[in-house]
Design an enzyme around this catalytic site. Structure first.
Site, PDB file in Angstrom:
ATOM      1  N   CYS A   1       0.879  -1.174   0.000  1.00  0.00           N
ATOM      2  CA  CYS A   1       0.000   0.000   0.000  1.00  0.00           C
ATOM      3  C   CYS A   1       0.915   1.222   0.000  1.00  0.00           C
ATOM      4  O   CYS A   1       2.099   1.100  -0.331  1.00  0.00           O
ATOM      5  CB  CYS A   1      -1.012  -0.036   1.142  1.00  0.00           C
TER       6      CYS A   1
HETATM    7  C1  RB5 Z   1      -4.044   5.252   0.538  1.00  0.00           C
HETATM    8  O1  RB5 Z   1      -3.987   6.582   0.152  1.00  0.00           O
HETATM    9  C2  RB5 Z   1      -3.093   4.987   1.680  1.00  0.00           C
HETATM   10  O2  RB5 Z   1      -3.654   5.465   2.847  1.00  0.00           O
HETATM   11  C3  RB5 Z   1      -2.784   3.519   1.763  1.00  0.00           C
HETATM   12  O3  RB5 Z   1      -2.215   3.095   0.567  1.00  0.00           O
HETATM   13  C4  RB5 Z   1      -1.782   3.105   2.834  1.00  0.00           C
HETATM   14  O4  RB5 Z   1      -0.684   3.935   2.819  1.00  0.00           O
HETATM   15  C5  RB5 Z   1      -2.283   2.929   4.174  1.00  0.00           C
HETATM   16  O5  RB5 Z   1      -1.516   2.558   5.063  1.00  0.00           O
END
Ligand code: RB5
Length: 148
Positions: free
Chosen positions: A65
């Protein structure tokens, strides 16, 4: 090795690159999405990757993420998943050898693609040591999980 990989929009590009990297190394990659970079929710992919690992369709999981944190928090809510954010090769292999980490979480907004490949290689090539002290500690972790 069979590896399940998933990412939200923040991790999509790096997930694509890592999936190609793993396939090139001869691994079987189960890509649970996202399949494009439209906004999506990391818990959905944490659940999907965890399902593949717990269902023994994959030996290990990888989540990407933006930071690695959200996906890691979500994955660790699932009993049997031992996920960690790692952006260095030492914790990527030691997390498996000592702690039986079964899901590696990466932050695509933190780590560059070259280092991410090296971290993934360290994780995938590592094996749990089965040392008595590590098995004992894992049992204690499992007890915490069972109690919760
Ligand atoms: C998405 O914008 C972001 O919050 C997600 O990818 C991640 O970083 C969450 O931990």
């Amino acid at each position: 090795m069979k590896i399940a990989i998933g990412a939200d929009h923040g991790g999509f590009d790096l997930k694509e690159r890592l999936a190609a990297f793993l396939r090139k190394q001869g691994h079987t990659v189960i890509d649970v999405g996202a399949y494009d970079d439209r906004p999506s929710d990391y818990p959905d992919f944490a659940l999907a990757v965890a399902g593949k690992v717990l269902g023994k369709k994959a030996v290990r999981g990888i989540l990407v993420c933006g930071s690695g944190v959200g996906a890691c928090i979500a994955a660790n809510k699932i009993p049997g998943i031992r996920a960690a954010v790692s952006h260095d090769t030492f914790s990527a292999h030691q997390g498996v050898e000592d702690d039986a980490m079964n899901v590696l979480c990466l932050g695509a907004r933190i780590i560059g693609p070259q280092l991410a490949e090296e971290v993934v290689a360290a994780y995938i090539n590592a094996r749990f040591s089965h040392a008595a002290r590590h098995r004992r500690r894992l049992q204690k972790v499992k007890k915490i999980e069972d109690k919760a």
